[in-house]
Design a protein around this motif. Sequence first.
Motif, PDB file in Angstrom:
ATOM      1  N   LEU A 202     -97.271 -33.945  36.148  1.00  0.00           N
ATOM      2  CA  LEU A 202     -96.013 -33.539  36.771  1.00  0.00           C
ATOM      3  C   LEU A 202     -95.808 -32.036  36.673  1.00  0.00           C
ATOM      4  CD1 LEU A 202     -93.599 -36.392  35.627  1.00  0.00           C
ATOM      5  CD2 LEU A 202     -94.608 -36.054  37.881  1.00  0.00           C
ATOM      6  N   ALA A 203     -96.167 -31.468  35.535  1.00  0.00           N
ATOM      7  CA  ALA A 203     -96.056 -30.008  35.391  1.00  0.00           C
ATOM      8  C   ALA A 203     -96.958 -29.288  36.386  1.00  0.00           C
ATOM      9  CB  ALA A 203     -96.400 -29.605  33.960  1.00  0.00           C
ATOM     10  N   ASN A 204     -98.148 -29.842  36.619  1.00  0.00           N
ATOM     11  CA  ASN A 204     -99.057 -29.235  37.595  1.00  0.00           C
ATOM     12  C   ASN A 204     -98.570 -29.404  39.025  1.00  0.00           C
ATOM     13  OD1 ASN A 204    -100.821 -28.523  35.503  1.00  0.00           O
ATOM     14  ND2 ASN A 204    -101.972 -30.446  35.670  1.00  0.00           N
ATOM     15  N   ALA A 205     -97.826 -30.489  39.280  1.00  0.00           N
ATOM     16  CA  ALA A 205     -97.400 -30.796  40.650  1.00  0.00           C
ATOM     17  C   ALA A 205     -96.115 -30.098  41.048  1.00  0.00           C
ATOM     18  CB  ALA A 205     -97.229 -32.307  40.805  1.00  0.00           C
ATOM     19  N   ILE A 206     -95.381 -29.545  40.099  1.00  0.00           N
ATOM     20  CA  ILE A 206     -94.077 -28.965  40.427  1.00  0.00           C
ATOM     21  C   ILE A 206     -94.187 -27.763  41.378  1.00  0.00           C
ATOM     22  CG2 ILE A 206     -92.161 -27.666  39.430  1.00  0.00           C
ATOM     23  CD1 ILE A 206     -92.136 -29.658  37.141  1.00  0.00           C
ATOM     24  N   PRO A 207     -95.065 -26.770  41.158  1.00  0.00           N
ATOM     25  CA  PRO A 207     -95.108 -25.624  42.090  1.00  0.00           C
ATOM     26  C   PRO A 207     -95.419 -26.020  43.532  1.00  0.00           C
ATOM     27  CG  PRO A 207     -96.174 -25.059  40.022  1.00  0.00           C
ATOM     28  CD  PRO A 207     -95.911 -26.527  39.958  1.00  0.00           C
ATOM     29  N   PRO A 208     -96.500 -26.787  43.804  1.00  0.00           N
ATOM     30  CA  PRO A 208     -96.695 -27.194  45.205  1.00  0.00           C
ATOM     31  C   PRO A 208     -95.634 -28.173  45.679  1.00  0.00           C
ATOM     32  CG  PRO A 208     -98.325 -28.257  43.800  1.00  0.00           C
ATOM     33  CD  PRO A 208     -97.603 -27.263  42.955  1.00  0.00           C
ATOM     34  N   GLY A 209     -95.073 -28.975  44.761  1.00  0.00           N
ATOM     35  CA  GLY A 209     -94.006 -29.880  45.147  1.00  0.00           C
ATOM     36  C   GLY A 209     -92.768 -29.134  45.622  1.00  0.00           C
ATOM     37  N   THR A 210     -92.507 -27.974  45.050  1.00  0.00           N
ATOM     38  CA  THR A 210     -91.383 -27.152  45.511  1.00  0.00           C
ATOM     39  C   THR A 210     -91.569 -26.749  46.967  1.00  0.00           C
ATOM     40  OG1 THR A 210     -91.145 -26.296  43.256  1.00  0.00           O
ATOM     41  CG2 THR A 210     -90.050 -25.079  45.020  1.00  0.00           C
ATOM     42  N   ASN A 211     -92.778 -26.341  47.321  1.00  0.00           N
ATOM     43  CA  ASN A 211     -93.059 -25.977  48.716  1.00  0.00           C
ATOM     44  C   ASN A 211     -92.855 -27.167  49.645  1.00  0.00           C
ATOM     45  OD1 ASN A 211     -93.765 -23.397  47.876  1.00  0.00           O
ATOM     46  ND2 ASN A 211     -95.922 -23.914  47.652  1.00  0.00           N
ATOM     47  N   GLN A 261     -83.125 -21.894  47.985  1.00  0.00           N
ATOM     48  CA  GLN A 261     -83.066 -21.287  46.663  1.00  0.00           C
ATOM     49  C   GLN A 261     -82.569 -22.273  45.610  1.00  0.00           C
ATOM     50  OE1 GLN A 261     -84.308 -18.274  45.805  1.00  0.00           O
ATOM     51  NE2 GLN A 261     -85.036 -18.321  47.918  1.00  0.00           N
ATOM     52  N   LEU A 262     -81.663 -23.172  45.986  1.00  0.00           N
ATOM     53  CA  LEU A 262     -81.217 -24.208  45.052  1.00  0.00           C
ATOM     54  C   LEU A 262     -82.371 -25.139  44.695  1.00  0.00           C
ATOM     55  CD1 LEU A 262     -77.693 -25.165  46.443  1.00  0.00           C
ATOM     56  CD2 LEU A 262     -78.220 -23.960  44.313  1.00  0.00           C
ATOM     57  N   ILE A 263     -83.166 -25.509  45.694  1.00  0.00           N
ATOM     58  CA  ILE A 263     -84.346 -26.340  45.418  1.00  0.00           C
ATOM     59  C   ILE A 263     -85.313 -25.600  44.510  1.00  0.00           C
ATOM     60  CG2 ILE A 263     -86.384 -27.401  46.470  1.00  0.00           C
ATOM     61  CD1 ILE A 263     -84.668 -27.994  48.926  1.00  0.00           C
ATOM     62  N   ASN A 264     -85.528 -24.325  44.801  1.00  0.00           N
ATOM     63  CA  ASN A 264     -86.449 -23.520  43.995  1.00  0.00           C
ATOM     64  C   ASN A 264     -85.947 -23.400  42.560  1.00  0.00           C
ATOM     65  OD1 ASN A 264     -88.611 -21.826  43.404  1.00  0.00           O
ATOM     66  ND2 ASN A 264     -87.514 -20.001  44.051  1.00  0.00           N
ATOM     67  N   LEU A 265     -84.635 -23.170  42.396  1.00  0.00           N
ATOM     68  CA  LEU A 265     -84.065 -23.041  41.050  1.00  0.00           C
ATOM     69  C   LEU A 265     -84.185 -24.350  40.275  1.00  0.00           C
ATOM     70  CD1 LEU A 265     -82.447 -21.462  38.936  1.00  0.00           C
ATOM     71  CD2 LEU A 265     -80.356 -22.200  40.096  1.00  0.00           C
ATOM     72  N   GLY A 266     -83.851 -25.455  40.915  1.00  0.00           N
ATOM     73  CA  GLY A 266     -83.955 -26.751  40.244  1.00  0.00           C
ATOM     74  C   GLY A 266     -85.369 -27.079  39.812  1.00  0.00           C
ATOM     75  N   MET A 267     -86.334 -26.794  40.660  1.00  0.00           N
ATOM     76  CA  MET A 267     -87.727 -27.084  40.321  1.00  0.00           C
ATOM     77  C   MET A 267     -88.237 -26.147  39.230  1.00  0.00           C
ATOM     78  SD  MET A 267     -88.450 -29.696  42.121  1.00  0.00           S
ATOM     79  CE  MET A 267     -90.225 -29.853  42.195  1.00  0.00           C
ATOM     80  N   ARG A 268     -87.746 -24.911  39.201  1.00  0.00           N
ATOM     81  CA  ARG A 268     -88.152 -23.995  38.120  1.00  0.00           C
ATOM     82  C   ARG A 268     -87.609 -24.456  36.777  1.00  0.00           C
ATOM     83  NH1 ARG A 268     -88.841 -17.694  39.516  1.00  0.00           N
ATOM     84  NH2 ARG A 268     -90.021 -17.894  41.464  1.00  0.00           N
ATOM     85  N   LEU A 269     -86.358 -24.901  36.780  1.00  0.00           N
ATOM     86  CA  LEU A 269     -85.798 -25.434  35.535  1.00  0.00           C
ATOM     87  C   LEU A 269     -86.574 -26.663  35.072  1.00  0.00           C
ATOM     88  CD1 LEU A 269     -81.979 -25.086  36.291  1.00  0.00           C
ATOM     89  CD2 LEU A 269     -83.373 -23.643  34.799  1.00  0.00           C
ATOM     90  N   LEU A 270     -86.955 -27.505  36.025  1.00  0.00           N
ATOM     91  CA  LEU A 270     -87.741 -28.686  35.668  1.00  0.00           C
ATOM     92  C   LEU A 270     -89.109 -28.290  35.138  1.00  0.00           C
ATOM     93  CD1 LEU A 270     -87.575 -31.789  35.749  1.00  0.00           C
ATOM     94  CD2 LEU A 270     -88.610 -31.697  38.022  1.00  0.00           C
TER      95      LEU A 270
END
Length: 283
Positions: A202-211, A261-270
């Motif tokens: 899940l940690a590996n999938a978060i950056p591409p998942g944000t896109n 930006q809200l999606i990006n912020l939420g995924m960064r916190l996750l």
Amino acid sequence: MGLMLCLLTAISFLLIFIVIFNRDYERANSFYGLMLLSQAGLVGVFTAYDALLFYVFWELALIPVYFLCSLWGGEKRIPVTFKFFVYTFAGSLLMLIGLIYIYLQSPDHSFSYASFTNGSVAPQDQSWLFWLFFVLPLPPFNLSLTPFTVAVLGLGLNIGAYGAEVMRGAFAAVPRGQIEAAIALNIPPLYRFLDIVLPQALANAIPPGTNLLIELLKGTSLVSLITLADLSFRANQLVEATFRSGEIFMITLLIYFCLSQLINLGMRLLERRFARGQARGSM
């Protein structure tokens, strides 16, 4: 709208030429000539008031791209060019069949847009124009879907396919040694997956998942094609009512930007949450 698209095309090709100006291409004259020919085809597409001219200019824009890919493409240019030819040929053929069909349904048998607008197509014949929305309710499927369901299925299946590939890569990125160590410690498969493999994947999938989530947000603008009203659809309605396209589209852009930006912020916190968990696990 056509003039704005022509301006956007001119600016885009100008930027492309500026970026690639210092690059050395074999047969540079042919390369730039094909680029200009493709640009001319796109300008013709956006300014045509006749469906047949639209089709001709569309083909004129595609043919140079075929030669650009086949002559100046990368290592896999041959299979890519073949797929490009097959897909564009099939799509162009279907487009031509559709244009001829609507031409036959027009009152004065003309390819002009005005004639196409005044033409009438029988309701039972409209299903093939948008098969995803109209084919399923017909026999032998007999499955009636609401516009919202169709939107969820269409966007979900499209983004889900990319998401599945993201998760496959995320699981493959988990070090094999950790899985082997868990097996050596006789950890049950379920706990091995939940406690060791899944958190790291899940940690590996978060950056591409944000896109992908941002792509999904942008893809929601397509649902207006199946009678659903979204932000872009309402913005177009306001433009037609007030003719203040600059202000309305700028506000729409800002809303999409804030949501992204809200999606990006939420995924960064996750992502930080999973990173802290991994750091504690490694200590």
